[in-house]
Design an enzyme around this catalytic site. Structure first.
Site, mmCIF file in Angstrom:
data_model
loop_
_atom_site.group_PDB
_atom_site.id
_atom_site.type_symbol
_atom_site.label_atom_id
_atom_site.label_comp_id
_atom_site.label_asym_id
_atom_site.label_seq_id
_atom_site.Cartn_x
_atom_site.Cartn_y
_atom_site.Cartn_z
ATOM 1 N N TRP A 101 0.811 -1.221 0.000
ATOM 2 C CA TRP A 101 0.000 0.000 0.000
ATOM 3 C C TRP A 101 0.841 1.266 0.000
ATOM 4 O O TRP A 101 0.492 2.260 -0.652
ATOM 5 C CB TRP A 101 -1.004 -0.020 1.153
ATOM 6 C CG TRP A 101 -2.079 -1.036 0.898
ATOM 7 C CD1 TRP A 101 -2.323 -2.183 1.591
ATOM 8 C CD2 TRP A 101 -3.045 -1.024 -0.180
ATOM 9 N NE1 TRP A 101 -3.361 -2.887 1.034
ATOM 10 C CE2 TRP A 101 -3.825 -2.195 -0.054
ATOM 11 C CE3 TRP A 101 -3.316 -0.145 -1.230
ATOM 12 C CZ2 TRP A 101 -4.867 -2.505 -0.936
ATOM 13 C CZ3 TRP A 101 -4.346 -0.459 -2.116
ATOM 14 C CH2 TRP A 101 -5.109 -1.613 -1.966
ATOM 15 N N ASP A 172 -1.219 6.890 5.869
ATOM 16 C CA ASP A 172 -2.358 6.083 5.451
ATOM 17 C C ASP A 172 -2.685 5.152 6.621
ATOM 18 O O ASP A 172 -1.883 4.286 6.976
ATOM 19 C CB ASP A 172 -1.962 5.275 4.200
ATOM 20 C CG ASP A 172 -3.066 4.315 3.757
ATOM 21 O OD1 ASP A 172 -4.131 4.271 4.405
ATOM 22 O OD2 ASP A 172 -2.846 3.601 2.748
ATOM 23 N N LYS A 196 -12.882 -0.414 7.046
ATOM 24 C CA LYS A 196 -12.353 -1.413 7.998
ATOM 25 C C LYS A 196 -12.941 -1.152 9.402
ATOM 26 O O LYS A 196 -13.825 -1.863 9.833
ATOM 27 C CB LYS A 196 -10.828 -1.355 8.056
ATOM 28 C CG LYS A 196 -10.177 -1.226 6.698
ATOM 29 C CD LYS A 196 -9.842 -2.535 6.100
ATOM 30 C CE LYS A 196 -8.992 -2.357 4.869
ATOM 31 N NZ LYS A 196 -9.364 -3.315 3.841
HETATM 32 N N1 PMP Z 1 -4.416 1.625 1.957
HETATM 33 C C1 PMP Z 1 -4.523 0.539 2.752
HETATM 34 C C2 PMP Z 1 -3.590 0.404 3.907
HETATM 35 C C3 PMP Z 1 -5.506 -0.420 2.501
HETATM 36 O O1 PMP Z 1 -5.613 -1.489 3.288
HETATM 37 C C4 PMP Z 1 -6.377 -0.243 1.403
HETATM 38 C C5 PMP Z 1 -7.486 -1.229 1.086
HETATM 39 N N2 PMP Z 1 -7.426 -2.429 1.659
HETATM 40 C C6 PMP Z 1 -6.212 0.886 0.601
HETATM 41 C C7 PMP Z 1 -5.230 1.806 0.906
HETATM 42 C C8 PMP Z 1 -7.128 1.135 -0.588
HETATM 43 O O2 PMP Z 1 -8.367 1.521 -0.084
HETATM 44 P P1 PMP Z 1 -9.636 1.828 -1.024
HETATM 45 O O3 PMP Z 1 -9.983 0.542 -1.672
HETATM 46 O O4 PMP Z 1 -10.648 2.337 -0.061
HETATM 47 O O5 PMP Z 1 -9.221 2.863 -2.014
#
Ligand code: PMP
Length: 364
Positions: A101, A172, A196
């Site tokens: 991520w 994030d 989450k």
């Molecule tokens: N950052 C992290 C740490 C995540 O776990 C996720 C999704 N699991 C995301 C970003 C992406 O999130 P979204 O699908 O809401 O754009």
């Protein structure tokens, strides 16, 4: 009562929250219309947004010099919005890379500026381990330093924020927001997709220091423009009120559990139980993260082969434990013990893991 004991997958909602959402879909606060039918500019909608914002602020002790926005598009929208709004005139920032991520955020930011990708993991460690901060080569002219507080896929979490001098941190926290307190003195901004610990997919929450709001690039799309959203109290375009209400209910539920400090202790206990079991059978349940950086929210583990993993998933499902498959990009298995997962459910998971391991003595 739902049939499953818990969904250890990409989202988790307490049963009482699901029931309240069900009621609101049909009749919003006794008004004879569904929440899904409410106009987003009605007073009730404005009040709902404000109530959610205030409770979220109180739960995380967010100082008043920070603005809180609810924005469309999940965390990935913030991967773009953060650089567009915060890179400033220098257009330089550092991105700490610790996994999937943080890398995705970095790649997106590279579209907008000069981004230094800094290796955050210790290259000499056989297990994934966050390196000592002194080893990071952080360029001095960065306007901010971005990192991912909890890497959801690999199950790697910062036990405390990176210790750096100078530039503010931007984090994030999609998969661990509201799971522990935040020391706001270190941060310029924190963002999270809300699915989450904070409700349902589709929205992100952004907490940003007010003095950073005057440096957006002129090309920033209006709906991602923080200052525009601050002026519109998060309602520049039609906000999905259902998602905002889900966030309010999740915050109210957390408040009833005793708040963030209380849930942090529960989360640590839950995680300790699963890791203890993994460590009891290290040849069978394999986790690749150094103990100091193990995530309190996400515990990935692999079994000796894929056939065993499939058998484990089936076995767990029969006990009402669902969504234990690992992230599609890495396979294996993963338990995601977000705030709403009860200690009772974790006990069931641990007992399921223990029984399964003992049934396969040949691998132990
Ligand atoms: N950052 C992290 C740490 C995540 O776990 C996720 C999704 N699991 C995301 C970003 C992406 O999130 P979204 O699908 O809401 O754009």
């Amino acid at each position: 009562m739902r049939k499953s004991n818990f969904s250890a997958g990409p989202a988790a909602m307490p049963e009482e929250v699901l029931v309240q959402l069900q009621v609101a879909c049909f009749d919003w606060r006794g008004q004879g219309v569904s929440l899904l039918e409410m106009p987003h500019r009605a007073t009730v909608a404005v009040d709902l947004l404000e109530e959610t914002r205030q409770l979220f602020r109180a739960l995380l002790n967010i100082p008043k010099q920070f603005q809180i926005l609810f924005m469309h598009g999940g965390a990935r929208a913030q991967f773009s919005a953060i650089p567009l709004n915060l890179l400033g005139i220098s257009r330089k920032a550092a991105y700490l890379n610790t996994g999937v991520w943080s890398e995705a955020a970095c790649q997106e930011a590279q579209r907008y500026g000069e981004i230094d990708r800094v290796t955050g993991l210790d290259p000499d460690s056989a297990l994934s381990r966050i390196a000592e901060s002194q080893s990071w080569q952080l360029p001095p002219e960065s306007t901010y330093v971005h990192y991912c507080d909890n890497e959801t896929v690999s199950g790697l979490e910062f036990s405390r924020p990176p210790q750096i001098d100078g530039a503010p941190l931007v984090a994030d926290m999609s998969s661990n927001i509201l799971s522990k307190p935040i020391d706001w003195r270190l941060f310029g901004a924190v963002y999270a997709g809300m699915q989450k610990n904070m409700g349902v997919a589709g929205l992100s929450v952004l907490v940003v220091r007010e003095d950073l709001l005057d440096q957006a690039m002129s090309v920033t799309p209006s709906f991602l423009h923080y200052k525009t959203q601050v002026k519109c109290r998060s309602a520049y375009n039609t906000l999905p009120l259902f998602n905002v209400y889900a966030a309010l209910l999740m915050c109210q539920w957390l408040d009833k559990q005793g708040g963030v400090e209380a849930i942090q202790l529960v989360n640590q206990r839950k995680a300790a139980k699963v890791y203890a079991l993994i460590d009891q059978y290290p040849a069978f349940y394999r986790n690749r993260v150094d103990k100091r950086c193990r995530s309190v929210m996400n515990m990935p583990f692999a079994l000796p082969n894929q056939a065993l993993e499939a058998a484990f998933v089936t076995d767990a499902r029969q006990r009402g434990l669902i969504n234990l498959e690992g992230h599609g990009s890495v396979g294996g298995l993963r338990a995601s013990l977000y705030n709403p997962i009860s200690e009772h459910a974790v006990d069931l998971l641990v007992s399921c893991m223990e029984t399964f391991a003992r049934q396969h003595q040949e691998y132990l």
